[in-house]
Scaffold this active site. Structure first.
Site, short mmCIF file in Angstrom:
data_model
loop_
_atom_site.label_atom_id
_atom_site.label_comp_id
_atom_site.label_asym_id
_atom_site.label_seq_id
_atom_site.Cartn_x
_atom_site.Cartn_y
_atom_site.Cartn_z
N THR A 136 0.83 -1.21 0.00
CA THR A 136 0.00 0.00 0.00
C THR A 136 0.86 1.26 0.00
O THR A 136 1.90 1.31 0.66
CB THR A 136 -0.92 0.00 1.25
OG1 THR A 136 -1.70 -1.19 1.22
CG2 THR A 136 -1.83 1.21 1.28
N GLU A 368 -6.47 -5.97 3.23
CA GLU A 368 -6.51 -7.20 2.43
C GLU A 368 -7.73 -7.23 1.50
O GLU A 368 -8.37 -8.26 1.34
CB GLU A 368 -6.53 -8.43 3.35
CG GLU A 368 -5.24 -8.65 4.08
CD GLU A 368 -4.13 -9.09 3.15
OE1 GLU A 368 -4.45 -9.57 2.06
OE2 GLU A 368 -2.96 -8.93 3.51
C1 FAD Z 1 -4.05 -1.40 10.57
C2 FAD Z 1 -3.78 -1.60 9.10
C3 FAD Z 1 -2.77 -2.49 8.72
C4 FAD Z 1 -2.46 -2.65 7.37
N1 FAD Z 1 -1.40 -3.47 7.01
C5 FAD Z 1 -0.95 -3.46 5.71
C6 FAD Z 1 0.25 -4.16 5.35
O1 FAD Z 1 0.86 -4.86 6.18
N2 FAD Z 1 0.71 -4.05 4.08
C7 FAD Z 1 0.07 -3.30 3.13
O2 FAD Z 1 0.55 -3.24 2.00
N3 FAD Z 1 -1.09 -2.64 3.44
C8 FAD Z 1 -1.61 -2.70 4.70
N4 FAD Z 1 -2.76 -2.00 5.04
C9 FAD Z 1 -3.40 -1.17 4.01
C10 FAD Z 1 -4.71 -1.73 3.49
O3 FAD Z 1 -4.48 -2.88 2.72
C11 FAD Z 1 -5.43 -0.61 2.72
O4 FAD Z 1 -5.88 0.33 3.69
C12 FAD Z 1 -6.59 -1.14 1.89
O5 FAD Z 1 -6.10 -1.80 0.75
C13 FAD Z 1 -7.55 -0.02 1.44
O6 FAD Z 1 -6.85 1.01 0.85
P1 FAD Z 1 -7.13 2.54 1.31
O7 FAD Z 1 -7.06 2.59 2.79
O8 FAD Z 1 -6.20 3.39 0.52
O9 FAD Z 1 -8.63 2.82 0.91
P2 FAD Z 1 -9.16 3.30 -0.52
O10 FAD Z 1 -8.64 2.41 -1.59
O11 FAD Z 1 -8.95 4.77 -0.66
O12 FAD Z 1 -10.72 3.01 -0.36
C14 FAD Z 1 -11.57 3.85 0.41
C15 FAD Z 1 -13.02 3.41 0.21
O13 FAD Z 1 -13.36 3.45 -1.18
C16 FAD Z 1 -13.82 2.19 -1.60
N5 FAD Z 1 -13.43 1.91 -2.98
C17 FAD Z 1 -12.19 1.98 -3.54
N6 FAD Z 1 -12.25 1.63 -4.83
C18 FAD Z 1 -13.56 1.31 -5.08
C19 FAD Z 1 -14.27 0.86 -6.25
N7 FAD Z 1 -13.65 0.65 -7.42
N8 FAD Z 1 -15.59 0.64 -6.14
C20 FAD Z 1 -16.24 0.82 -4.97
N9 FAD Z 1 -15.63 1.24 -3.84
C21 FAD Z 1 -14.30 1.47 -3.90
C22 FAD Z 1 -13.18 1.18 -0.64
O14 FAD Z 1 -13.90 -0.03 -0.61
C23 FAD Z 1 -13.25 1.96 0.66
O15 FAD Z 1 -14.55 1.84 1.20
C24 FAD Z 1 -3.17 -1.90 6.37
C25 FAD Z 1 -4.22 -1.07 6.76
C26 FAD Z 1 -4.53 -0.92 8.10
C27 FAD Z 1 -5.65 0.01 8.49
#
Ligand code: FAD
Length: 389
Positions: A136, A368
């Protein structure tokens, strides 16, 4: 503290082998004796209980479903049951084991060179070394295809630049699996702690996953030898292969959190009396909530078991795992909310595990692959039409 009795409404246990029950018992005992007594304080203090890492390694919990290099070589049901029990303790603990096993050991095991496997897998398995998985980025979460981190080949080295964020175990990791865009496509690299040009900083202020380390990783002209590139990892498909492993474990893990919430509500409502001498559990509206919880947990167990069987038979698809992850996280979160309601005011207290599970599950719903993204995976599978863009 009473020992956890488990949830076995339709004799689910009769579908498990002696060995699977034994593995679950080992994990259950570890959680009852070593996690439950300390997790409230760890969560409140926002500290990951690092003292448990070596013990989990000794019990074979890391990379438990991998073969060789000291790994336990368990089947997918045994692996899933370990995740279930760990998450009954706390999602942060299960996250640690998921990252270590599915997101660090699995890619080294599957895409790594023999030298990388010999160097890292025994240490990661025993807990002597910790790993993290950097995918991410600040601007790309659900859509990792947009990643901006770059890997440029210069002589026998790769130069990494960019930033990864929300990385579990980031600052604690001895080795980071980092995904970056090269001229040839996305590639995976092993970045060792202390490599010049690689820095980490922790994310503070989380109201979820407090007993878990979450960091950002910064790369600035960070030189990585070719021997630290994962030679078998080519393109984002390799990255997603790791995520499928982790999501499978989550699908089992969250059942543990749901079971803890269900059992807490069941025992509490049997004890507490209102309106005369009748326990809360004797009222129809309360029973309806308990019935919903145990029904959904039972359906979640059967889904998890079938996906595990498909996985071991080599017939599982990422879309199957999407249904498992999405459904079980969703019902676990609803179990936590219903359980909180049934405990009334006491439900908000840290004396009970419910609010901790509920807050943790908000992260599990997002990481995930969010609930939406897994709905789109399922939607694509049944219509043939990708609706991500
Ligand atoms: C505590 C924690 C630990 C984590 N650990 C890791 C890790 O070890 N390694 C790693 O790489 N990542 C990690 N992550 C990151 C995590 O995988 C991401 O937060 C996740 O993939 C979502 O990305 P984002 O937060 O940027 O949300 P966004 O992608 O910005 O999404 C925000 C909202 O928009 C929605 N959305 C996005 N695209 C669409 C679409 N096409 N259609 C409909 N809805 C959509 C999503 O479902 C969500 O509701 C972690 C996150 C947290 C909170």
């Amino acid at each position: 503290m009473p020992r956890f009795p488990g949830v076995d409404y339709i004799q689910f246990d009769s579908l498990l082998s002696e060995q699977e029950l034994l593995v679950r018992q080992t994990a259950r005992q570890f959680v009852d004796e070593r996690v439950v007594p300390i997790i409230r304080e760890a969560y409140n203090s926002a500290i990951f209980p690092t003292g448990l890492i070596r013990e989990m390694g000794e019990l074979g919990f890391f990379g438990a479903n991998l073969e060789g290099y000291g790994c336990a070589g368990m089947n997918s049901v045994e692996y899933g049951l370990i995740m279930q029990e760990l998450e009954r303790g706390d999602s942060g603990l299960r996250s640690f084991a998921s990252v270590q096993g599915a997101l660090v050991m699995y890619p080294i095991h599957t895409y790594g060179s023999e030298e990388q496997k010999q160097r890292w897998l025994p240490k990661l398995q025993s807990g002597a070394a910790v790993g993290c998985f950097g995918l991410t980025e600040p601007d790309f979460g659900s859509n990792p295809a947009g990643m901006r981190a770059t890997a440029e080949k210069r002589g026998g080295e790769w130069i990494l630049n960019g930033e990864k964020t929300w990385i579990t175990n980031g600052s604690a990791a001895d080795v980071a699996i980092v995904w970056a865009r090269a001229a040839e496509g996305v590639r995976g690299f092993l970045v060792e702690k202390g490599t010049p040009g690689f820095e980490t900083s922790d994310i503070h202020g989380k109201l979820s996953m407090r007993a878990s380390i979450t960091s950002s990783l910064h790369f600035s002209g960070c030189a990585i030898p070719e021997s630290n590139r994962l030679p078998g990892a080519e393109g984002l498909a390799s990255t997603l292969g790791c995520l499928t492993q982790a999501r499978f474990g989550i699908g089992w893990g969250v059942l543990g959190a749901a079971m803890d919430c269900y059992e807490t509500a069941r025992s509490y409502t049997l004890m507490r009396k209102q309106f005369g001498d009748k326990p809360l559990a004797g009222h129809q509206l309360v029973q309806e909530k308990l019935a919903w919880m145990i029904t959904e947990i039972t359906k979640g167990q059967l889904l998890a078991l079938q996906v595990a069987k498909l996985k071991d038979a080599g017939r599982v698809e990422a879309a199957h795992v999407s249904m498992l992850k999405r459904n079980n996280v969703s019902i676990a979160l609803e179990c936590a909310r219903l359980s909180r309601d049934l405990l009334g005011a006491n439900g908000i207290m840290d004396e009970y595990p419910i609010m901790r599970h509920m807050c943790n599950l908000e992260t599990v719903k997002t990481y995930e692959g969010t609930d939406h993204i897994h709905a789109l995976v399922i939607g694509e599978k049944v219509t043939g039409l990708p609706a991500y863009r």
